[in-house]
Design a protein around this motif. Structure first.
Motif, PDB file in Angstrom:
ATOM      1  N   PHE A 388       0.827  -1.209   0.000  1.00  0.00           N
ATOM      2  CA  PHE A 388       0.000   0.000   0.000  1.00  0.00           C
ATOM      3  C   PHE A 388       0.860   1.257   0.000  1.00  0.00           C
ATOM      4  O   PHE A 388       0.465   2.283  -0.557  1.00  0.00           O
ATOM      5  CB  PHE A 388      -0.949  -0.030   1.191  1.00  0.00           C
ATOM      6  CG  PHE A 388      -1.938  -1.154   1.119  1.00  0.00           C
ATOM      7  CD1 PHE A 388      -3.084  -1.039   0.341  1.00  0.00           C
ATOM      8  CD2 PHE A 388      -1.721  -2.339   1.798  1.00  0.00           C
ATOM      9  CE1 PHE A 388      -3.996  -2.073   0.258  1.00  0.00           C
ATOM     10  CE2 PHE A 388      -2.628  -3.379   1.727  1.00  0.00           C
ATOM     11  CZ  PHE A 388      -3.762  -3.251   0.948  1.00  0.00           C
ATOM     12  N   ASP A 389       2.032   1.192   0.635  1.00  0.00           N
ATOM     13  CA  ASP A 389       2.954   2.329   0.583  1.00  0.00           C
ATOM     14  C   ASP A 389       3.427   2.583  -0.847  1.00  0.00           C
ATOM     15  O   ASP A 389       3.483   3.729  -1.305  1.00  0.00           O
ATOM     16  CB  ASP A 389       4.163   2.079   1.493  1.00  0.00           C
ATOM     17  CG  ASP A 389       3.811   2.155   2.969  1.00  0.00           C
ATOM     18  OD1 ASP A 389       2.790   2.797   3.300  1.00  0.00           O
ATOM     19  OD2 ASP A 389       4.547   1.585   3.783  1.00  0.00           O
ATOM     20  N   GLU A 390       3.781   1.511  -1.551  1.00  0.00           N
ATOM     21  CA  GLU A 390       4.242   1.653  -2.932  1.00  0.00           C
ATOM     22  C   GLU A 390       3.102   2.135  -3.831  1.00  0.00           C
ATOM     23  O   GLU A 390       3.312   2.944  -4.734  1.00  0.00           O
ATOM     24  CB  GLU A 390       4.792   0.314  -3.442  1.00  0.00           C
ATOM     25  CG  GLU A 390       6.055  -0.136  -2.736  1.00  0.00           C
ATOM     26  CD  GLU A 390       7.173   0.889  -2.848  1.00  0.00           C
ATOM     27  OE1 GLU A 390       7.479   1.319  -3.990  1.00  0.00           O
ATOM     28  OE2 GLU A 390       7.732   1.270  -1.801  1.00  0.00           O
ATOM     29  N   LEU A 391       1.915   1.650  -3.569  1.00  0.00           N
ATOM     30  CA  LEU A 391       0.750   2.092  -4.342  1.00  0.00           C
ATOM     31  C   LEU A 391       0.490   3.580  -4.119  1.00  0.00           C
ATOM     32  O   LEU A 391       0.184   4.321  -5.061  1.00  0.00           O
ATOM     33  CB  LEU A 391      -0.483   1.271  -3.941  1.00  0.00           C
ATOM     34  CG  LEU A 391      -1.772   1.520  -4.734  1.00  0.00           C
ATOM     35  CD1 LEU A 391      -1.565   1.176  -6.204  1.00  0.00           C
ATOM     36  CD2 LEU A 391      -2.925   0.702  -4.140  1.00  0.00           C
ATOM     37  N   ALA A 392       0.651   4.032  -2.880  1.00  0.00           N
ATOM     38  CA  ALA A 392       0.456   5.445  -2.570  1.00  0.00           C
ATOM     39  C   ALA A 392       1.500   6.308  -3.275  1.00  0.00           C
ATOM     40  O   ALA A 392       1.188   7.391  -3.777  1.00  0.00           O
ATOM     41  CB  ALA A 392       0.525   5.656  -1.058  1.00  0.00           C
ATOM     42  N   LYS A 393       2.745   5.826  -3.319  1.00  0.00           N
ATOM     43  CA  LYS A 393       3.804   6.571  -4.028  1.00  0.00           C
ATOM     44  C   LYS A 393       3.465   6.697  -5.508  1.00  0.00           C
ATOM     45  O   LYS A 393       3.643   7.752  -6.116  1.00  0.00           O
ATOM     46  CB  LYS A 393       5.141   5.855  -3.856  1.00  0.00           C
ATOM     47  CG  LYS A 393       5.724   5.910  -2.462  1.00  0.00           C
ATOM     48  CD  LYS A 393       7.025   5.127  -2.393  1.00  0.00           C
ATOM     49  CE  LYS A 393       7.568   5.073  -0.979  1.00  0.00           C
ATOM     50  NZ  LYS A 393       8.793   4.256  -0.897  1.00  0.00           N
ATOM     51  N   LEU A 394       2.962   5.602  -6.086  1.00  0.00           N
ATOM     52  CA  LEU A 394       2.600   5.604  -7.503  1.00  0.00           C
ATOM     53  C   LEU A 394       1.464   6.594  -7.771  1.00  0.00           C
ATOM     54  O   LEU A 394       1.497   7.344  -8.752  1.00  0.00           O
ATOM     55  CB  LEU A 394       2.194   4.195  -7.940  1.00  0.00           C
ATOM     56  CG  LEU A 394       1.825   4.009  -9.417  1.00  0.00           C
ATOM     57  CD1 LEU A 394       3.009   4.345 -10.311  1.00  0.00           C
ATOM     58  CD2 LEU A 394       1.352   2.579  -9.661  1.00  0.00           C
ATOM     59  N   LYS A 395       0.480   6.607  -6.881  1.00  0.00           N
ATOM     60  CA  LYS A 395      -0.645   7.530  -7.038  1.00  0.00           C
ATOM     61  C   LYS A 395      -0.189   8.977  -6.937  1.00  0.00           C
ATOM     62  O   LYS A 395      -0.651   9.839  -7.679  1.00  0.00           O
ATOM     63  CB  LYS A 395      -1.723   7.230  -5.989  1.00  0.00           C
ATOM     64  CG  LYS A 395      -2.497   5.952  -6.235  1.00  0.00           C
ATOM     65  CD  LYS A 395      -3.539   5.739  -5.146  1.00  0.00           C
ATOM     66  CE  LYS A 395      -4.362   4.481  -5.409  1.00  0.00           C
ATOM     67  NZ  LYS A 395      -5.366   4.245  -4.333  1.00  0.00           N
ATOM     68  N   LEU A 398       1.617   9.866 -10.169  1.00  0.00           N
ATOM     69  CA  LEU A 398       0.651  10.068 -11.243  1.00  0.00           C
ATOM     70  C   LEU A 398      -0.094  11.380 -11.062  1.00  0.00           C
ATOM     71  O   LEU A 398      -0.322  12.116 -12.026  1.00  0.00           O
ATOM     72  CB  LEU A 398      -0.337   8.893 -11.271  1.00  0.00           C
ATOM     73  CG  LEU A 398      -1.425   8.952 -12.352  1.00  0.00           C
ATOM     74  CD1 LEU A 398      -0.790   9.001 -13.736  1.00  0.00           C
ATOM     75  CD2 LEU A 398      -2.364   7.754 -12.227  1.00  0.00           C
ATOM     76  N   SER A 399      -0.439  11.692  -9.824  1.00  0.00           N
ATOM     77  CA  SER A 399      -1.140  12.938  -9.534  1.00  0.00           C
ATOM     78  C   SER A 399      -0.267  14.135  -9.898  1.00  0.00           C
ATOM     79  O   SER A 399      -0.747  15.126 -10.465  1.00  0.00           O
ATOM     80  CB  SER A 399      -1.518  12.996  -8.053  1.00  0.00           C
ATOM     81  OG  SER A 399      -2.132  14.215  -7.735  1.00  0.00           O
ATOM     82  N   PHE A 403      -1.083  16.926 -12.715  1.00  0.00           N
ATOM     83  CA  PHE A 403      -1.109  18.336 -12.321  1.00  0.00           C
ATOM     84  C   PHE A 403      -0.223  19.178 -13.241  1.00  0.00           C
ATOM     85  O   PHE A 403      -0.627  20.250 -13.709  1.00  0.00           O
ATOM     86  CB  PHE A 403      -0.644  18.473 -10.870  1.00  0.00           C
ATOM     87  CG  PHE A 403      -0.556  19.894 -10.398  1.00  0.00           C
ATOM     88  CD1 PHE A 403      -1.702  20.624 -10.106  1.00  0.00           C
ATOM     89  CD2 PHE A 403       0.684  20.519 -10.246  1.00  0.00           C
ATOM     90  CE1 PHE A 403      -1.619  21.937  -9.677  1.00  0.00           C
ATOM     91  CE2 PHE A 403       0.767  21.834  -9.817  1.00  0.00           C
ATOM     92  CZ  PHE A 403      -0.384  22.540  -9.533  1.00  0.00           C
ATOM     93  N   MET A 404       0.975  18.674 -13.534  1.00  0.00           N
ATOM     94  CA  MET A 404       1.881  19.407 -14.423  1.00  0.00           C
ATOM     95  C   MET A 404       1.298  19.511 -15.836  1.00  0.00           C
ATOM     96  O   MET A 404       1.406  20.554 -16.503  1.00  0.00           O
ATOM     97  CB  MET A 404       3.238  18.711 -14.459  1.00  0.00           C
ATOM     98  CG  MET A 404       4.062  18.881 -13.191  1.00  0.00           C
ATOM     99  SD  MET A 404       4.370  20.632 -12.806  1.00  0.00           S
ATOM    100  CE  MET A 404       5.238  21.163 -14.286  1.00  0.00           C
ATOM    101  N   LYS A 405       0.669  18.427 -16.272  1.00  0.00           N
ATOM    102  CA  LYS A 405       0.049  18.440 -17.601  1.00  0.00           C
ATOM    103  C   LYS A 405      -1.052  19.499 -17.669  1.00  0.00           C
ATOM    104  O   LYS A 405      -1.194  20.213 -18.679  1.00  0.00           O
ATOM    105  CB  LYS A 405      -0.524  17.062 -17.923  1.00  0.00           C
ATOM    106  CG  LYS A 405      -1.069  16.947 -19.332  1.00  0.00           C
ATOM    107  CD  LYS A 405      -1.533  15.515 -19.601  1.00  0.00           C
ATOM    108  CE  LYS A 405      -2.109  15.411 -21.012  1.00  0.00           C
ATOM    109  NZ  LYS A 405      -2.575  14.030 -21.295  1.00  0.00           N
ATOM    110  N   LYS A 406      -1.822  19.611 -16.585  1.00  0.00           N
ATOM    111  CA  LYS A 406      -2.902  20.599 -16.527  1.00  0.00           C
ATOM    112  C   LYS A 406      -2.336  22.016 -16.583  1.00  0.00           C
ATOM    113  O   LYS A 406      -2.865  22.888 -17.286  1.00  0.00           O
ATOM    114  CB  LYS A 406      -3.705  20.394 -15.240  1.00  0.00           C
ATOM    115  CG  LYS A 406      -4.903  21.316 -15.109  1.00  0.00           C
ATOM    116  CD  LYS A 406      -5.672  21.007 -13.819  1.00  0.00           C
ATOM    117  CE  LYS A 406      -6.866  21.939 -13.679  1.00  0.00           C
ATOM    118  NZ  LYS A 406      -7.621  21.639 -12.434  1.00  0.00           N
TER     119      LYS A 406
END
Length: 429
Positions: A388-395, A398-399, A403-406
């Motif tokens: 879950f820690d690794e999943l949170a890092k991935l999220k 991605l976020s 954000f940068m793309k926006k």
């Protein structure tokens, strides 16, 4: 019997008071049969910690960060104690430390949750798959209220034991109509206890009641007391709102007041609120705060404020209603006294003794003793939170990309950026 109790903190708080109740019970009734060891990662501070009987010892050990070295140190400590049962009390990810450290050892574990399930889940990324993976390492799961057990994977493994509300030796009924005091008890923590909501609410009606005072009692929590005092001064309420340190005997303080104001954002099963009600104080709290509806019956022994746990106007109106009606305060005070019989200390201690005795029978037959290789891998990957820690890092990554793309799109820089990256990639090749 050797009992090991782990709690991350050791100060004058709710969990600590429960542990003192248990140690005193075993000392007074079974002092030769039960030895209690308390393990905490807190810092020794005699001024802010309860005294305990001679049948209990407190060990201050720091196992953070919980890496392989500290996991091994915790495992060695547990083996030295050689407990017949381990009780882990808390409401955060610290709950997994003991189970993770004793995989393959013969010690049964009770995981004792001391908050609402939704609040505890916040420490687990609000992911009940993660929380339940931790819960599943225990031989028994203890919760405070039935409503906190709805999302367990294994509801048959749950034991519900309410916190105790001892009968108060003194009552506030005689002070009502005479003292004009509002009392609050709780550590100075504006994230949970929200004393700032109390101050802001009182500020709305303070001019209407110049002879009323608010008295708060508690430990400081990460500078909360200083921040609260600054807020009081900014609102020119220094002559009506007073901040005190924690007291060892809270009942005389409660008996000196007329209203118990408790604007918490979340609770499990509040000992402070229970003590106030058993003392005969009508209470005010938020209906959306977990655990409140089990203790406060709206317009009977207190007032539950609707509209969320930040409703300053609603809380001010509730105080105004009680402050302006002495007969209503007296009526609610009489109704509040009955709560002690529903949640007696004797019932609490008896239930915990039965749970401890039953769980101790599992020693050598406990869940973590004989795990398969696949189950050990599951513990290391899922129950410890690594996945879950690794999943949170991935999220988060991605976020950040989105954000940068926006931002680039907003300023019409997305295409030039792609073009630049393509040129850089060609050069690097």
């Amino acid at each position: 019997m050797n009992i090991l109790i782990y709690t991350p903190f050791w100060m004058k708080g709710g969990i600590e008071k429960l542990i003192v109740h248990l140690t005193e019970f075993f000392y007074n009734t079974h002092r030769d049969d039960y030895n209690i060891s308390i393990l905490t990662e807190s810092v020794p501070d005699a001024k802010n910690q309860f005294a305990i009987p001679d049948n209990a010892s407190v060990y201050f050990r720091n196992y953070s960060p919980f890496n392989k070295k500290n996991e091994s140190a915790l495992r060695e400590f547990v083996c030295r104690i050689d407990p017949d049962v381990i009780i882990v009390m808390g409401s955060s990810r610290a709950m997994y430390k003991i189970p993770r450290a004793i995989v393959g050892l013969p010690f049964p574990v009770i995981l004792s949750e001391h908050n609402s399930d939704t609040q505890i889940a916040k420490s687990f990324y609000n992911d009940f798959r993660f929380l339940n993976a931790v819960r599943n390492m225990a031989d028994v799961n203890h919760i405070l209220l039935d409503e906190y057990g709805t999302r367990f994977d294994n509801p048959d493994n749950i034991v519900v034991i309410h916190n105790p509300i001892p009968a108060s030796p003194v009552h506030a009924t005689s002070s009502i109509g005479n003292t004009n005091k509002i009392i609050h008890v709780g550590r100075y923590d504006m994230m949970q206890k929200q004393q700032d909501i109390l101050v802001k609410s009182f500020s709305k009606i303070a001019g209407k009641y110049p002879d009323w005072e608010v008295h708060c009692y508690g430990n400081d929590w990460r500078g909360g007391k200083e921040k609260l005092q600054a807020l009081i001064s900014s609102l020119s309420l220094d002559k009506q709102i007073f901040l005190h340190d924690v007291v060892n005997d809270v009942y005389p303080v409660l008996a000196s007041g007329e209203i118990f104001a408790f604007p918490s954002a979340h609770e499990g099963f509040s000992l402070a609120l229970g003590e106030a009600l058993s003392c005969g104080m009508p209470a005010i709290s938020f209906s959306d705060c977990p655990g409140m509806t089990s203790m406060i019956h709206n317009n009977i022994n207190g007032i539950l404020v609707n509209g969320g746990v930040k409703n300053i106007t609603g809380f001010a109106n509730a105080m105004d209603k009680l402050m302006g009606d002495v007969d209503l305060r007296k009526e609610m005070s009489k109704k509040a006294l009955s709560i002690a019989s529903a949640y007696s200390l004797e019932k609490f201690c008896g239930s915990w003794k039965a749970l401890i005795d039953d769980t101790a029978k599992l020693k050598g037959k406990n869940k973590l003793l004989s795990l398969s290789e696949m189950e050990v891998n599951y513990v290391n990957l899922i129950s410890t939170g690594y996945f879950f820690d690794e999943l949170a890092k991935l999220k988060r990554s991605l976020s950040n990309v989105l954000f940068m793309k926006k931002i680039l799109s907003k300023y019409k820089l997305l295409k030039p950026t792609y073009f630049l990256f393509s040129k850089v990639r060609k050069i690097l090749r």
